[in-house]
Design a protein around this motif. Sequence first.
Motif, short mmCIF file in Angstrom:
data_model
loop_
_atom_site.label_atom_id
_atom_site.label_comp_id
_atom_site.label_asym_id
_atom_site.label_seq_id
_atom_site.Cartn_x
_atom_site.Cartn_y
_atom_site.Cartn_z
N GLY A 66 -6.03 -10.19 -35.20
CA GLY A 66 -5.55 -10.35 -36.56
C GLY A 66 -4.04 -10.25 -36.68
O GLY A 66 -3.53 -9.70 -37.66
N GLY A 67 -3.32 -10.73 -35.69
CA GLY A 67 -1.86 -10.69 -35.73
C GLY A 67 -1.26 -9.46 -35.07
O GLY A 67 -0.05 -9.39 -34.85
N SER A 68 -2.10 -8.48 -34.77
CA SER A 68 -1.62 -7.27 -34.07
C SER A 68 -1.80 -7.48 -32.57
O SER A 68 -2.90 -7.79 -32.11
N LYS A 69 -0.72 -7.29 -31.83
CA LYS A 69 -0.76 -7.52 -30.38
C LYS A 69 -0.83 -6.19 -29.64
O LYS A 69 -0.15 -5.23 -30.00
N PHE A 70 -1.66 -6.17 -28.60
CA PHE A 70 -1.82 -4.96 -27.79
C PHE A 70 -1.80 -5.33 -26.31
O PHE A 70 -2.26 -6.41 -25.91
N ASN A 71 -1.26 -4.42 -25.52
CA ASN A 71 -1.43 -4.49 -24.07
C ASN A 71 -2.53 -3.49 -23.73
O ASN A 71 -2.42 -2.30 -24.06
N VAL A 72 -3.59 -3.97 -23.07
CA VAL A 72 -4.74 -3.10 -22.85
C VAL A 72 -5.17 -3.10 -21.38
O VAL A 72 -4.90 -4.05 -20.63
N LEU A 73 -5.83 -2.01 -21.02
CA LEU A 73 -6.48 -1.89 -19.71
C LEU A 73 -7.98 -1.85 -19.93
O LEU A 73 -8.46 -1.35 -20.96
#
Length: 208
Positions: A66-73
Amino acid sequence: MATTLEVQKRDTKPHSQVTEVRESGRIPAIIYGYKTENVPVSVDGLELIKAVREHGKNAVFAVNVGGSKFNVLLHDYQKDPIKDEVIHVDFLAVNMSEEVEAEVRVDLVGESVGVKAGGVLQQILYEVNVKATPDKLPESIEVDISKLEIGDSLAVSDLQANPNYEVMTDGEEAILTIAAPRVEEEAEADTAAPEPEAAHGTAEEPVE
């Protein structure tokens, strides 16, 4: 650099159909961690498997919700014990400049001289816990065992130091040993005293 992974926000109303999500080929998932509360999402099962195979389970994935960006593991996952299929995934949102801990596979490389001589390789520990920034997490740690002889062992403290990460597992934990070959025990000689031999000849005839 993070690898892009497509995810979709997932409805979590009481009567939402998680089964339908799975039947469509997607896996229910949740994102939590750095600068976010629990965000329910779903991810395409085949795309996730492909991404993990190509980049490893400790790779950093870039997702957009929804437009929110995350770097995830890929922090954790659950599998159906009967079908052996992934049914839920936990994604941990991370700060790329802060260290995190992760389990890393230990890969043995080479054939030890001890094994060539008949010894038995016994691997005890298959993963170690390491700390590093997300982009420096290794997919595996290779251990060269070619010089190990019969009777030798390898502990976590014997792992070669690496400037990219720190091994957090207790250094005294054993990774492997090269045990002596199993030799069949020779039959023990019969040391019991021989039974007295039976007397030969005829019994004395009675005197007439």
